[in-house]
Design a protein around this motif. Structure first.
Motif, PDB file in Angstrom:
ATOM      1  N   GLN A  79       9.822   4.385 -16.988  1.00 50.24           N
ATOM      2  CA  GLN A  79       9.783   4.794 -15.589  1.00 50.24           C
ATOM      3  C   GLN A  79       8.404   5.323 -15.213  1.00 50.24           C
ATOM      4  O   GLN A  79       7.911   5.059 -14.111  1.00 50.24           O
ATOM      5  CB  GLN A  79      10.857   5.853 -15.316  1.00 50.24           C
ATOM      6  N   TYR A  80       7.788   6.031 -16.117  1.00 50.88           N
ATOM      7  CA  TYR A  80       6.451   6.555 -15.855  1.00 50.88           C
ATOM      8  C   TYR A  80       5.442   5.415 -15.698  1.00 50.88           C
ATOM      9  O   TYR A  80       4.604   5.438 -14.792  1.00 50.88           O
ATOM     10  CB  TYR A  80       6.038   7.505 -16.988  1.00 50.88           C
ATOM     11  N   GLU A  81       5.540   4.413 -16.561  1.00 47.64           N
ATOM     12  CA  GLU A  81       4.636   3.257 -16.466  1.00 47.64           C
ATOM     13  C   GLU A  81       4.849   2.515 -15.145  1.00 47.64           C
ATOM     14  O   GLU A  81       3.878   2.099 -14.500  1.00 47.64           O
ATOM     15  CB  GLU A  81       4.842   2.313 -17.656  1.00 47.64           C
ATOM     16  N   ASN A  82       6.102   2.336 -14.750  1.00 52.25           N
ATOM     17  CA  ASN A  82       6.393   1.680 -13.472  1.00 52.25           C
ATOM     18  C   ASN A  82       5.815   2.475 -12.298  1.00 52.25           C
ATOM     19  O   ASN A  82       5.243   1.908 -11.374  1.00 52.25           O
ATOM     20  CB  ASN A  82       7.904   1.508 -13.281  1.00 52.25           C
ATOM     21  N   MET A  83       5.966   3.795 -12.358  1.00 56.60           N
ATOM     22  CA  MET A  83       5.443   4.642 -11.293  1.00 56.60           C
ATOM     23  C   MET A  83       3.919   4.578 -11.260  1.00 56.60           C
ATOM     24  O   MET A  83       3.322   4.526 -10.175  1.00 56.60           O
ATOM     25  CB  MET A  83       5.927   6.088 -11.480  1.00 56.60           C
ATOM     26  N   LYS A  84       3.290   4.564 -12.434  1.00 61.57           N
ATOM     27  CA  LYS A  84       1.828   4.461 -12.477  1.00 61.57           C
ATOM     28  C   LYS A  84       1.360   3.148 -11.856  1.00 61.57           C
ATOM     29  O   LYS A  84       0.386   3.119 -11.092  1.00 61.57           O
ATOM     30  CB  LYS A  84       1.326   4.555 -13.926  1.00 61.57           C
ATOM     31  N   MET A  90      -0.707   1.186  -4.732  1.00 61.93           N
ATOM     32  CA  MET A  90      -0.872   1.874  -3.450  1.00 61.93           C
ATOM     33  C   MET A  90      -2.303   2.389  -3.292  1.00 61.93           C
ATOM     34  O   MET A  90      -2.876   2.337  -2.205  1.00 61.93           O
ATOM     35  CB  MET A  90       0.122   3.040  -3.328  1.00 61.93           C
ATOM     36  N   TYR A  91      -2.893   2.870  -4.365  1.00 57.89           N
ATOM     37  CA  TYR A  91      -4.254   3.395  -4.306  1.00 57.89           C
ATOM     38  C   TYR A  91      -5.247   2.275  -4.027  1.00 57.89           C
ATOM     39  O   TYR A  91      -6.164   2.423  -3.222  1.00 57.89           O
ATOM     40  CB  TYR A  91      -4.593   4.103  -5.622  1.00 57.89           C
ATOM     41  N   GLU A  92      -5.053   1.154  -4.727  1.00 54.80           N
ATOM     42  CA  GLU A  92      -5.983   0.032  -4.564  1.00 54.80           C
ATOM     43  C   GLU A  92      -5.868  -0.603  -3.187  1.00 54.80           C
ATOM     44  O   GLU A  92      -6.864  -1.011  -2.595  1.00 54.80           O
ATOM     45  CB  GLU A  92      -5.746  -1.022  -5.652  1.00 54.80           C
ATOM     46  N   ASN A  93      -4.650  -0.703  -2.682  1.00 57.08           N
ATOM     47  CA  ASN A  93      -4.448  -1.372  -1.397  1.00 57.08           C
ATOM     48  C   ASN A  93      -4.395  -0.391  -0.233  1.00 57.08           C
ATOM     49  O   ASN A  93      -4.525  -0.795   0.919  1.00 57.08           O
ATOM     50  CB  ASN A  93      -3.179  -2.223  -1.423  1.00 57.08           C
ATOM     51  N   GLY A  94      -4.141   0.848  -0.555  1.00 56.14           N
ATOM     52  CA  GLY A  94      -4.152   1.894   0.461  1.00 56.14           C
ATOM     53  C   GLY A  94      -3.036   1.746   1.473  1.00 56.14           C
ATOM     54  O   GLY A  94      -2.234   0.822   1.431  1.00 56.14           O
ATOM     55  N   SER A  95      -2.984   2.673   2.372  1.00 55.48           N
ATOM     56  CA  SER A  95      -1.952   2.641   3.407  1.00 55.48           C
ATOM     57  C   SER A  95      -2.321   1.653   4.509  1.00 55.48           C
ATOM     58  O   SER A  95      -1.516   1.358   5.371  1.00 55.48           O
ATOM     59  CB  SER A  95      -1.743   4.041   3.984  1.00 55.48           C
ATOM     60  N   THR A 122       9.231   3.193   0.541  1.00 57.18           N
ATOM     61  CA  THR A 122       8.935   4.625   0.412  1.00 57.18           C
ATOM     62  C   THR A 122      10.126   5.366  -0.201  1.00 57.18           C
ATOM     63  O   THR A 122       9.956   6.218  -1.077  1.00 57.18           O
ATOM     64  CB  THR A 122       8.587   5.219   1.787  1.00 57.18           C
ATOM     65  N   GLU A 123      11.332   5.031   0.248  1.00 55.55           N
ATOM     66  CA  GLU A 123      12.532   5.675  -0.298  1.00 55.55           C
ATOM     67  C   GLU A 123      12.700   5.317  -1.785  1.00 55.55           C
ATOM     68  O   GLU A 123      13.059   6.168  -2.603  1.00 55.55           O
ATOM     69  CB  GLU A 123      13.771   5.237   0.489  1.00 55.55           C
ATOM     70  N   TYR A 124      12.425   4.057  -2.111  1.00 55.78           N
ATOM     71  CA  TYR A 124      12.500   3.635  -3.521  1.00 55.78           C
ATOM     72  C   TYR A 124      11.517   4.451  -4.364  1.00 55.78           C
ATOM     73  O   TYR A 124      11.871   4.934  -5.437  1.00 55.78           O
ATOM     74  CB  TYR A 124      12.198   2.136  -3.628  1.00 55.78           C
ATOM     75  N   ASP A 125      10.292   4.597  -3.873  1.00 56.13           N
ATOM     76  CA  ASP A 125       9.284   5.382  -4.599  1.00 56.13           C
ATOM     77  C   ASP A 125       9.739   6.832  -4.783  1.00 56.13           C
ATOM     78  O   ASP A 125       9.605   7.411  -5.868  1.00 56.13           O
ATOM     79  CB  ASP A 125       7.932   5.347  -3.876  1.00 56.13           C
TER      80      ASP A 125
END
Length: 187
Positions: A79-84, A90-95, A122-125
């Motif tokens: 789960q941690y790897e998936n979250m990373k 998200m960081y690379e593509n940004g909002s 967002t809810e999934y995250d």
């Protein structure tokens, strides 16, 4: 001469009385010592059996907790790897990607569908993050339970060793008493 013969008869009768009272008590005392030794041995065997059963149960519980903890560690790691990976994306593509997705909507229905999609992502995250926190708390509880079980097992083994030493001391004392008694009998 009569006096001396009377005294011999009295001494003989007294000796006979002493022997009659002493001889029957010797086997009774020896059998009592044997009975005590047998009871001590039986109690020691029962205690060893009970303690071994408790130790085996505690060992099994420790092994079960260790296996469960290993599974939990693996789940947490996945789960941690998936979250990373998700955070990296998200960081690379940004909002701006989300904003661009909304701005490229062809119609109001398409806009609402894309907004709903963004909300679901967002809810999934958020759910994944909460799940990781739950798994972490579960791991902490399992570690605590495992340490408790290991401590109980250690305490049980110490108690068993102590009780075994006490029984051994009692058996040695009984054996010493029996040896002393046998020496007195021979004397």
């Amino acid at each position: 001469m009569k006096r001396s013969r009377k005294q011999h008869i009295r001494c003989g009768v007294a000796l006979a009385c002493v022997l009659m009272t002493a001889v029957p008590s010797i086997p009774v005392q020896a059998s009592e010592v044997n009975n005590l030794a047998n009871k001590t041995s039986n109690l020691k065997n029962q205690l060893d059996g009970l303690n071994q059963k408790k130790i085996d149960q505690s060992d099994n519980e420790v092994y079960r907790l260790e296996a469960s903890l290993k599974i939990s560690y693996n789940n947490e790691e996945k789960q941690y790897e998936n979250m990373k990976t998700r955070i990296k994306y998200m960081y690379e593509n940004g909002s701006s990607t989300m904003l661009t997705l909304l701005l490229k909507a062809d119609s109001m229905a398409d806009f609402l569908n894309k907004a709903d999609f963004i909300e679901n992502v967002t809810e999934y995250d958020r759910n994944m993050l909460e799940n990781i926190v739950k798994v972490r708390k579960g791991i902490e509880k399992q570690e605590k339970d495992l340490k408790k079980q290991q401590q109980e097992l250690s305490d049980l083994k110490s108690q068993m060793d102590s009780e075994e030493q006490q029984l051994k001391n009692k058996a040695d004392a009984t054996s010493t008493d029996l040896n002393d008694f046998n020496k007195k009998l021979k004397a």
